[in-house]
Design a protein around this motif. Sequence first.
Motif, PDB file in Angstrom:
ATOM      1  N   UNK A  24       0.795  -1.160  -0.072  1.00 54.76           N
ATOM      2  CA  UNK A  24       0.088   0.028   0.069  1.00 54.76           C
ATOM      3  C   UNK A  24       0.937   1.234  -0.022  1.00 54.76           C
ATOM      4  N   UNK A  25       1.782   1.341   0.928  1.00 54.00           N
ATOM      5  CA  UNK A  25       2.712   2.254   1.047  1.00 54.00           C
ATOM      6  C   UNK A  25       3.595   2.670  -0.552  1.00 54.00           C
ATOM      7  N   UNK A  26       3.714   1.555  -1.133  1.00 56.82           N
ATOM      8  CA  UNK A  26       4.418   1.701  -2.335  1.00 56.82           C
ATOM      9  C   UNK A  26       3.583   1.924  -3.599  1.00 56.82           C
ATOM     10  N   UNK A  27       2.203   1.906  -3.441  1.00 54.18           N
ATOM     11  CA  UNK A  27       1.151   1.734  -4.553  1.00 54.18           C
ATOM     12  C   UNK A  27       1.341   0.546  -5.298  1.00 54.18           C
ATOM     13  N   UNK A  28       1.833  -0.674  -4.699  1.00 51.79           N
ATOM     14  CA  UNK A  28       2.000  -1.896  -5.647  1.00 51.79           C
ATOM     15  C   UNK A  28       0.500  -2.388  -5.592  1.00 51.79           C
ATOM     16  N   UNK A  29       0.148  -3.057  -6.574  1.00 50.25           N
ATOM     17  CA  UNK A  29      -1.077  -3.766  -6.764  1.00 50.25           C
ATOM     18  C   UNK A  29      -0.929  -5.187  -6.254  1.00 50.25           C
ATOM     19  N   UNK A  47       4.379  -9.313  -6.403  1.00 52.40           N
ATOM     20  CA  UNK A  47       5.547  -8.932  -7.549  1.00 52.40           C
ATOM     21  C   UNK A  47       5.960  -7.720  -7.750  1.00 52.40           C
ATOM     22  N   UNK A  48       4.872  -6.895  -7.998  1.00 52.45           N
ATOM     23  CA  UNK A  48       5.213  -5.407  -7.974  1.00 52.45           C
ATOM     24  C   UNK A  48       5.990  -4.912  -6.855  1.00 52.45           C
ATOM     25  N   UNK A  49       5.464  -5.215  -5.647  1.00 48.08           N
ATOM     26  CA  UNK A  49       5.989  -4.649  -4.394  1.00 48.08           C
ATOM     27  C   UNK A  49       7.465  -5.129  -4.411  1.00 48.08           C
ATOM     28  N   UNK A  50       7.712  -6.393  -4.584  1.00 50.98           N
ATOM     29  CA  UNK A  50       9.187  -6.815  -4.518  1.00 50.98           C
ATOM     30  C   UNK A  50      10.019  -6.104  -5.582  1.00 50.98           C
ATOM     31  N   UNK A  51       9.698  -5.919  -6.756  1.00 50.14           N
ATOM     32  CA  UNK A  51      10.395  -5.397  -7.835  1.00 50.14           C
ATOM     33  C   UNK A  51      10.788  -4.181  -7.357  1.00 50.14           C
ATOM     34  N   UNK A  52       9.603  -3.252  -6.854  1.00 49.89           N
ATOM     35  CA  UNK A  52       9.790  -1.944  -6.239  1.00 49.89           C
ATOM     36  C   UNK A  52      10.932  -1.970  -5.367  1.00 49.89           C
ATOM     37  N   UNK A  97      16.367  -1.022  -3.093  1.00 49.27           N
ATOM     38  CA  UNK A  97      17.624  -1.425  -2.298  1.00 49.27           C
ATOM     39  C   UNK A  97      18.808  -1.169  -3.029  1.00 49.27           C
ATOM     40  N   UNK A  98      18.756  -1.384  -4.573  1.00 52.22           N
ATOM     41  CA  UNK A  98      19.883  -1.099  -5.334  1.00 52.22           C
ATOM     42  C   UNK A  98      20.399   0.300  -5.378  1.00 52.22           C
ATOM     43  N   UNK A  99      19.280   1.249  -5.406  1.00 51.01           N
ATOM     44  CA  UNK A  99      19.495   2.592  -5.381  1.00 51.01           C
ATOM     45  C   UNK A  99      19.902   3.049  -3.975  1.00 51.01           C
ATOM     46  N   UNK A 100      19.722   2.384  -2.750  1.00 56.12           N
ATOM     47  CA  UNK A 100      20.220   2.903  -1.716  1.00 56.12           C
ATOM     48  C   UNK A 100      21.897   2.555  -1.358  1.00 56.12           C
ATOM     49  N   UNK A 101      22.296   2.027  -2.352  1.00 55.37           N
ATOM     50  CA  UNK A 101      24.008   1.580  -2.016  1.00 55.37           C
ATOM     51  C   UNK A 101      24.542   2.689  -1.574  1.00 55.37           C
ATOM     52  N   UNK A 125      11.670   5.164   0.818  1.00 49.40           N
ATOM     53  CA  UNK A 125      10.280   4.267   1.083  1.00 49.40           C
ATOM     54  C   UNK A 125       9.524   5.326   1.447  1.00 49.40           C
ATOM     55  N   UNK A 126       9.800   6.192   2.402  1.00 50.94           N
ATOM     56  CA  UNK A 126       9.181   7.430   2.933  1.00 50.94           C
ATOM     57  C   UNK A 126       8.577   8.439   2.036  1.00 50.94           C
ATOM     58  N   UNK A 127       9.873   8.661   1.057  1.00 47.15           N
ATOM     59  CA  UNK A 127       9.552   9.873   0.257  1.00 47.15           C
ATOM     60  C   UNK A 127       8.414   9.294  -0.875  1.00 47.15           C
TER      61      UNK A 127
END
Length: 103
Positions: free
Chosen positions: A51-56, A59-64, A69-73, A87-89
Amino acid sequence: MNTTTPDPNLTTAIAASDQTSAAAAPRIKLSSHGFSIDHPDPELGEQLMANALGATDREAMEGILRQLVRASVSGDSPDEVNLSFMISRFHTARVKRRNTRCG
């Protein structure tokens, strides 16, 4: 230059002042094997994160989450503080869009 490491408990305390936001995006725990949603009820934790990510769907949630995670490196490994911020933003932008449409 004096730099300080953000206190994850401070972030939680700020978020907890708004019950809707506190329940909307559980934290992500990083490990050498990947990541997991940190919530006492795994199914509810997944629903809240989706819900926080707007994933339906899952699979979509895990992909996001994988992309975030990759972008947080930072340096050589993912960073939980960076990930929590993203995630907060993500959630805040989603709520603002929803409120703009409703109001």
